[in-house]
Enzyme design. Structure first.
Site, PDB file in Angstrom:
ATOM      1  N   ARG A  23       0.811  -1.229   0.000  1.00  0.00           N
ATOM      2  CA  ARG A  23       0.000   0.000   0.000  1.00  0.00           C
ATOM      3  C   ARG A  23       0.839   1.272   0.000  1.00  0.00           C
ATOM      4  O   ARG A  23       0.371   2.344  -0.343  1.00  0.00           O
ATOM      5  CB  ARG A  23      -0.911   0.015   1.233  1.00  0.00           C
ATOM      6  N   GLU A  28       7.292   7.326  11.732  1.00  0.00           N
ATOM      7  CA  GLU A  28       7.175   8.435  12.683  1.00  0.00           C
ATOM      8  C   GLU A  28       8.217   9.473  12.302  1.00  0.00           C
ATOM      9  O   GLU A  28       9.414   9.235  12.450  1.00  0.00           O
ATOM     10  CB  GLU A  28       7.439   7.954  14.117  1.00  0.00           C
ATOM     11  N   HIS A  67      21.764  31.395   8.060  1.00  0.00           N
ATOM     12  CA  HIS A  67      20.937  32.159   8.981  1.00  0.00           C
ATOM     13  C   HIS A  67      21.093  31.677  10.425  1.00  0.00           C
ATOM     14  O   HIS A  67      21.342  30.503  10.674  1.00  0.00           O
ATOM     15  CB  HIS A  67      19.462  32.036   8.593  1.00  0.00           C
ATOM     16  N   LYS A  77      17.296  23.562  15.351  1.00  0.00           N
ATOM     17  CA  LYS A  77      16.446  23.163  14.234  1.00  0.00           C
ATOM     18  C   LYS A  77      16.562  21.669  13.956  1.00  0.00           C
ATOM     19  O   LYS A  77      17.665  21.110  13.943  1.00  0.00           O
ATOM     20  CB  LYS A  77      16.837  23.928  12.960  1.00  0.00           C
ATOM     21  N   HIS A 124      22.785  28.222   9.720  1.00  0.00           N
ATOM     22  CA  HIS A 124      22.192  27.152   8.914  1.00  0.00           C
ATOM     23  C   HIS A 124      21.832  27.658   7.521  1.00  0.00           C
ATOM     24  O   HIS A 124      21.367  28.792   7.358  1.00  0.00           O
ATOM     25  CB  HIS A 124      20.933  26.625   9.613  1.00  0.00           C
ATOM     26  N   TYR A 137      11.252  22.279   8.742  1.00  0.00           N
ATOM     27  CA  TYR A 137      12.077  22.251   9.946  1.00  0.00           C
ATOM     28  C   TYR A 137      11.320  22.759  11.157  1.00  0.00           C
ATOM     29  O   TYR A 137      10.502  23.664  11.079  1.00  0.00           O
ATOM     30  CB  TYR A 137      13.392  23.010   9.775  1.00  0.00           C
ATOM     31  N   ASP A 174      20.722  37.730   1.483  1.00  0.00           N
ATOM     32  CA  ASP A 174      21.740  36.721   1.772  1.00  0.00           C
ATOM     33  C   ASP A 174      23.053  37.027   1.057  1.00  0.00           C
ATOM     34  O   ASP A 174      24.139  36.771   1.592  1.00  0.00           O
ATOM     35  CB  ASP A 174      21.236  35.332   1.378  1.00  0.00           C
TER      36      ASP A 174
END
Length: 327
Positions: A23, A28, A67, A77, A124, A137, A174
């Site tokens: 299927r 999780e 960042h 994160k 990050h 995230y 950036d």
């Protein structure tokens, strides 16, 4: 779940187990209990609870980062890709860290289902490797525009090995970010460290008040509070360290002397004012001496009591500290 520490041990790859049949499949994508348990197994502290989820969609070649946020809203994160693929990068920006300025890069994709845990203290960024890449995230603090900072993605000092691309697409903000050398960097809470902090007094002619809030003064969620009082002047207490526990200690009345030892050097700290506190990270041997008769020492802790987290023998403490330094 497969767990792999990267060359920067605080940054960890998680690979959830997927259950497949005719299927389709199920997994999780996040389980807080399991996430915390796996971090504890490898000797890493449990982070603050996740309070915000973010979801971006990017075309191939779009590069976002590097960042981070200043305190009190620094963010840890947990990142993953649900469609497409991305090359994800974490840069250690903790000034007193042995891996300061080092970076880790991991390919995340819908196919490999990998998640990357990036704790507070890291800048990050990522580049999308395919069109229509969906990047999700979870963060340990909310977005705060005033505290957002960036380091330029191609800083030569960082020497990040980004995947080859004909033309990266980078936002104007950036592209104009500063180098690591010129960046404003927050102070982070590292294993084997302590830090004195002045607690802000709110008061008027009626008296004074001090407020302690997680995410503001407290860099962790408080799971336990206890206080020590009625200790005789000639009695000393403590004589232990913790594998994972984080604490803030404050004398709300009287005074005492704390001896704090990270296995390399020792410092004496007098707690003699309700407006003075000391952060005590994990892997700090602590002793308490010279209690005044009216001393009330309050301790805010990141976890509930667990005897298994204690290190009660000093020789064992030194052995653990040395083993971590060599890993």
């Amino acid at each position: 779940m497969k767990v792999t520490q990267t060359k920067i041990p605080d940054v960890v790859v998680f690979e959830p187990q997927a259950y497949e049949d005719s299927r389709g499949w199920f997994m999780e994508s996040f389980n807080e209990f399991s996430f915390h348990a796996e971090l504890k197994k490898i000797g890493l502290p449990v982070p603050r609870s996740f309070v915000q989820d973010n979801h971006s969609c990017s075309k191939r070649g779009v590069l976002r980062g590097l960042h981070y946020q200043m305190g009190p809203h620094a963010q840890g994160k947990l990142v993953r890709v649900t469609k497409g693929a991305a090359y994800d990068v974490a840069v250690d920006i903790r000034r007193n860290s042995p891996t300061f300025g080092m970076s880790v890069g991991v390919e995340l994709s819908a196919e490999n289902r990998k998640c990357l845990w990036i704790p507070e203290g890291f800048a990050h960024g990522f580049v999308a490797l395919e069109d229509d890449t969906h990047f999700l995230y979870k963060t340990t603090d909310v977005y705060c525009k005033e505290l957002e900072r960036s380091i330029v993605w191609n800083d030569s000092d960082l020497d990040i090995q980004w995947p080859r691309c004909d033309d990266f697409s980078v936002s104007e903000k950036d592209a104009s970010a500063v180098s690591l050398r010129d960046a404003e960097l927050p102070t982070f809470y590292l294993p084997g460290t302590t830090r004195l902090v002045d607690l802000k007094i709110i008061g008027d002619e009626r008296g004074s008040l001090i407020s302690l809030e997680a995410g503001n003064i407290l860099p962790f969620d408080v799971k336990r509070v206890y206080y020590i009082f009625g200790t005789l002047a000639e009695v000393s207490r403590g004589f232990h360290a913790h594998k994972n526990l984080l604490q803030l200690a404050v004398c709300v009345s009287g005074k005492c002397r704390m001896v704090l030892d990270n296995g390399t050097h020792t410092e004496d700290v007098w707690l003699d004012s309700p407006s003075k506190g000391v952060f005590i990270n994990n892997l700090i041997w602590r002793e308490m001496h010279d209690f005044s008769e009216d001393c009330v020492l309050v301790v805010f802790a990141s976890e509930k009591y667990a005897e298994s987290d204690y290190i009660r023998n000093y020789d064992d403490f030194i052995r653990i500290v040395k083993a971590q330094a060599e890993s």
